[in-house]
Write an enzyme that holds these catalytic residues in place. Structure first.
Site, mmCIF file in Angstrom:
data_model
loop_
_atom_site.group_PDB
_atom_site.id
_atom_site.type_symbol
_atom_site.label_atom_id
_atom_site.label_comp_id
_atom_site.label_asym_id
_atom_site.label_seq_id
_atom_site.Cartn_x
_atom_site.Cartn_y
_atom_site.Cartn_z
ATOM 1 N N LYS A 45 0.760 -1.137 0.411
ATOM 2 C CA LYS A 45 0.040 -0.408 -0.057
ATOM 3 C C LYS A 45 0.289 1.335 0.242
ATOM 4 C CE LYS A 45 -3.706 2.316 2.249
ATOM 5 N NZ LYS A 45 -5.126 2.031 3.359
ATOM 6 N N SER A 58 -9.739 2.130 2.394
ATOM 7 C CA SER A 58 -8.749 3.143 2.258
ATOM 8 C C SER A 58 -8.082 2.010 1.475
ATOM 9 C CB SER A 58 -7.665 3.828 2.876
ATOM 10 O OG SER A 58 -6.873 3.077 3.682
ATOM 11 N N SER A 94 -10.504 -0.507 7.220
ATOM 12 C CA SER A 94 -9.272 -0.736 5.832
ATOM 13 C C SER A 94 -9.098 -1.155 5.316
ATOM 14 C CB SER A 94 -8.095 1.048 5.806
ATOM 15 O OG SER A 94 -9.571 1.770 5.626
#
Length: 488
Positions: free
Chosen positions: A77, A152, A176
């Site tokens: 990420k 997210s 997330s």
């Protein structure tokens, strides 16, 4: 040659037997990423050059036969620092930030021989639940490109679900990892707070943030957690790793286990088909020998309100450093110091980030602190106590990961409260610092439904045991989206 249908253990056997090399596997993975990227937009940066250098070094040193992750590609990420690879947190503010160090989780993965192939798209600074607030454009759901992938950690989930990569890292502040795992039909775990070091993670809510793994199956997820979990002197909140091998209970039966089903998790606002899926899952656990009983978590209904005060307050503090002077984008139209600060932050941050900074600053301001931030902290304690009461009598808690399946792109962008409420089932887990996993539990309208299992602190072994028992006797994880090559 493609390897996206091979498990990590199958890939390991191919590498050890020299049927393939780490370089060949990395090249195939990079091709998988590129071939699907136009449809998904799941990556911000594809680290082709660095990945092939890493792979060549591993081939020259030889695959470690005792280490199942040696030579395995990994997507990371874009808010997790990677040495020499852009780390933008999907924000204009950090468009050119290239760290000179690895986050501890990444360093641990590299020590195991994993190869970083790229940085995945995300909601800007991890603020968002749909994957749409990224400066680099929205990520698409792997099952239906007109739907959101969740957020997210949108790119990390879509990349695994679509077969771009087998494993990825995300971060979870209020859901997330688990929510995008649910929306994309894969396995995502938010570990106990402190299990994985936050050093090198670009901070959002420091008392809530936790790095965790995505994978297509429960065991592969646990193998990645084995690699990244560690106590770390660079993170004052990291905890000693109490579990030597997170896969150790996988395969054991779950007879006699007590699983709690909170009535609040199946109440108002939960899609009827999602509710039916979870009730069917509860019956399935009973067939496997577990005892499932209804309980109450009375303060969970306040979780979203508490979270958005605490998380936004922590974000307001954490993001002060991005001012155009010390870090990040600097506005070119400023004529004095004040304008540098104001214009850089106004232009460098997206709308959702600015909204949360404003909310947090207000909550911490003189005259409002007691009414908002202090009160939120008190209610957080009540939420923690609710969980403690349930775990005095039960091994795990069962519920949906999200109130619905993935929704249409751009359908909630203009309704922040509705977007926030999509995290109502995951947020309490972060507030209490507990571990939680999302696994595939069925389908509604052709889209995956996620089942969430929550445990007391440091119960990841048990969570994986129960999740694996469900996975092995249902087979939902074997269904793949069209883009992967499976049947939708």
């Amino acid at each position: 040659m493609t390897f996206n249908n091979k498990t990590i253990e199958e890939l390991h056997n191919l590498l050890v037997s020299k049927e393939i090399s780490a370089t060949e596997l990395t090249q195939a993975t990079l091709e998988n990423i590129k071939s699907r990227e136009e449809a998904l937009n799941s990556f911000v940066t594809i680290a082709e050059e660095q990945a092939l250098v890493q792979a060549k070094a591993i081939d020259e040193a030889g695959i470690d036969a005792d280490n199942v992750l040696s030579g395995i590609p990994l997507a990371v990420k874009d808010n997790i620092s990677t040495d020499g690879i852009l780390t933008t947190a999907a924000s204009k503010m950090l468009y050119n930030y290239e760290p000179i160090f690895d986050a501890t989780a990444v360093a641990n993965a590299k020590t195991k021989g994993m190869i970083v192939v790229g940085k995945t798209n995300m909601d800007e600074f991890a603020m968002g639940g749909s994957g749409e607030t990224s400066h680099y454009g929205a990520t698409k759901n792997a099952w239906d490109h007109s739907k959101v992938p969740g957020g997210s950690s949108s790119g990390s989930a879509a990349a695994v679900a679509s077969g771009q990569v087998r494993l990825s890292l995300g971060s979870d502040t209020g859901g997330s990892i688990r929510q995008p795992a649910a929306f994309n039909g894969i396995v995502g775990l938010k570990p106990t707070y402190g299990t994985v070091s936050r050093f090198g993670l670009i901070a959002f809510g420091s008392s809530l943030d936790q790095i965790g793994p995505f994978a297509p199956t429960v065991k592969e997820n646990a193998l990645l957690l084995n690699a990244i979990a560690s106590e770390d002197a660079k993170d004052s909140t990291s905890a000693p790793v109490r579990i030597a091998d997170f896969t150790s209970k996988i395969g054991q039966d779950i007879k006699g286990m007590k699983i709690a089903l909170p009535k609040e998790y199946l109440g108002e606002g939960i899609n009827p088909e999602v509710k039916e899926t979870i009730l069917n899952a509860a019956k399935h656990f009973e067939k496997l020998g577990a005892i499932v009983e209804e309980v109450s978590l009375p303060h969970s209904k306040y979780g979203v309100a508490v979270y958005y005060i605490i998380a936004s307050s922590e974000a307001s503090s954490n993001l002060q450093r991005f001012d155009g002077i010390r870090y990040g984008y600097r506005a070119e139209d400023a004529t004095n110091l004040d304008e540098i600060y104001v214009n850089s932050r106004s232009q460098g941050f997206g709308e959702e980030v600015k909204r949360r900074i404003m909310l947090g600053t207000f909550s911490l301001s003189s005259g409002y602190y007691d009414a908002y931030y202090k009160k939120a902290g008190q209610v957080r304690t009540l939420i923690i106590q609710d969980f403690e009461k349930v775990f005095a009598d039960y091994d795990l808690i069962l519920g949906p990961t999200a109130p619905s399946v993935a929704y249409d792109l751009d359908s909630l962008n203009h309704d922040p409260v509705a977007m926030y409420l999509a995290d109502l089932l995951t947020i309490p887990v972060n507030l209490a610092g507990l571990p939680g996993i999302s696994i595939p539990a069925g389908f509604s309208q052709g889209l995956p439904v996620g089942l969430q299992l929550i445990g007391p602190k440091h119960s990841e072994e048990t969570i994986y045991q129960v999740a694996a028992a469900f996975e092995a006797t249902t087979g939902y994880h074997k269904q793949q989206p069209v883009i992967f090559g499976g049947d939708n």
